[in-house]
Design a protein around this motif. Sequence first.
Motif, PDB file in Angstrom:
ATOM      1  N   ASP A   1     -32.071 -46.777  -8.770  1.00 19.31           N
ATOM      2  CA  ASP A   1     -30.655 -46.763  -9.139  1.00 19.31           C
ATOM      3  C   ASP A   1     -30.496 -47.143 -10.612  1.00 19.31           C
ATOM      4  OD1 ASP A   1     -27.927 -46.886  -9.261  1.00 19.31           O
ATOM      5  OD2 ASP A   1     -27.716 -48.728  -8.105  1.00 19.31           O
TER       6      ASP A   1
ATOM      7  N   GLU B   1     -32.623 -51.059   0.022  1.00 20.99           N
ATOM      8  CA  GLU B   1     -32.958 -49.688  -0.359  1.00 20.99           C
ATOM      9  C   GLU B   1     -34.406 -49.359   0.019  1.00 20.99           C
ATOM     10  OE1 GLU B   1     -34.030 -48.217  -4.616  1.00 20.99           O
ATOM     11  OE2 GLU B   1     -31.852 -48.198  -4.495  1.00 20.99           O
TER      12      GLU B   1
ATOM     13  N   LYS C   1     -22.262 -52.446  -7.248  1.00 23.35           N
ATOM     14  CA  LYS C   1     -21.716 -51.123  -7.574  1.00 23.35           C
ATOM     15  C   LYS C   1     -20.264 -51.215  -8.045  1.00 23.35           C
ATOM     16  CE  LYS C   1     -25.030 -48.114  -6.284  1.00 23.35           C
ATOM     17  NZ  LYS C   1     -25.585 -47.050  -7.140  1.00 23.35           N
TER      18      LYS C   1
END
Length: 390
Positions: A321, A387, A74
């Motif tokens: 994502d 996730e 990220k």
Amino acid sequence: MKHYFKNYFRNFDYSLLFVYILLMLFGLVMIYSSSIWISIIQYDANPNFYYNRQLVNIILALILFTVAVITPYKRLSSKTILGVLLAVMFILELWLIVAGKNINGSKSWISLFGLMNFQPSEFAKLFIIVFFAGTFYRKSVNRGSMQLLTFDDVSYPLGMWLFIVLVVGFETDLGALVIIVAIALVVVITSGLKGKTLGRIFGLLSALGVVGMIGILIFKWDTVFNASRRGRITSFLDPFSDPLNSGYHVVNGYYAIGAGGLEGRGLGQSIQKLGYVPEPQTDFIMAIIAEELGILGVSIVIIGLGYIVMRGYYIAMSTMDPLARMLAAGISTWIGLQTFINLGGLSGLIPLTGVTLPFISYGGTSILLLSVAMGILINVSTHHKLEKRK
């Protein structure tokens, strides 16, 4: 922090790590085997010359890989990292324009303070993936959704991409140019932008592509279509029509592949590496693998690279994502397309372009940047597992 790393390594993608390490070590062994003759005869150097240099490259690559693995992906969308990457890309491209080195007929190299030759187009492949994905994601967070991004929001990275394409195009590094264009298209397609925005992007890219090709053909006709490159085009159609000139590389590659059979001549026993196959440690290393280790050796490389590519696409298709999706798809396309171009040129499916085989061929720039890409891909895969557990 301790709890984070405990969970992180519990969900770590060890399969990708194993394949990555295996391919690099396999490549190191084959670089040693394929480069002994050329080191002694052509360069009057130690027989371990290329092996020692690649060993240093791998050690540096593992350091960069480790940094990429432990840094949350990220952060690649942060303004600081994107700004640093942009500055480095500009400096490298300007350096290339001012002081580029012509190696093997392509002015696509620069000398990093005499320490090593560096190919900015290799950095451009990783840059395009991270810069596109990071910029798109950052703007989507500000807008609230990727679907809300307009053409104006994505015009900035597209302009940078156009600058890189023009520079690489005028270097006449055609293999790198194809990969850079394909990577950008894949990242844009997997971004999640709405159809109208995608349509405008592809319309603009198509128009610019036509204009760019016309410009290259007008101003670089003699360089792009010199005798050597015309020979490459005709030789892939019928290499045996001129086996001593334009078809020499492909024909000797065929001899190496044909001589290997199922099990090969044996490690170190290649004949074609003794001055017949050009660049046996780089572009034609798969021909030496086929000759010495046969279909079994070739299968190790193809299965390993195929696993990385398919694993990357699986991650891209299954994650929710958008940043992870763009990074995984871009890296997988890079590795897969580069493998295809290398093997396609060797086998005569497409013209030779001088593209290395990922993780296997000798080359510092390639192994360093591909290792960073693998670190990012494993990072994305590990967070994807976390996730899914949540």
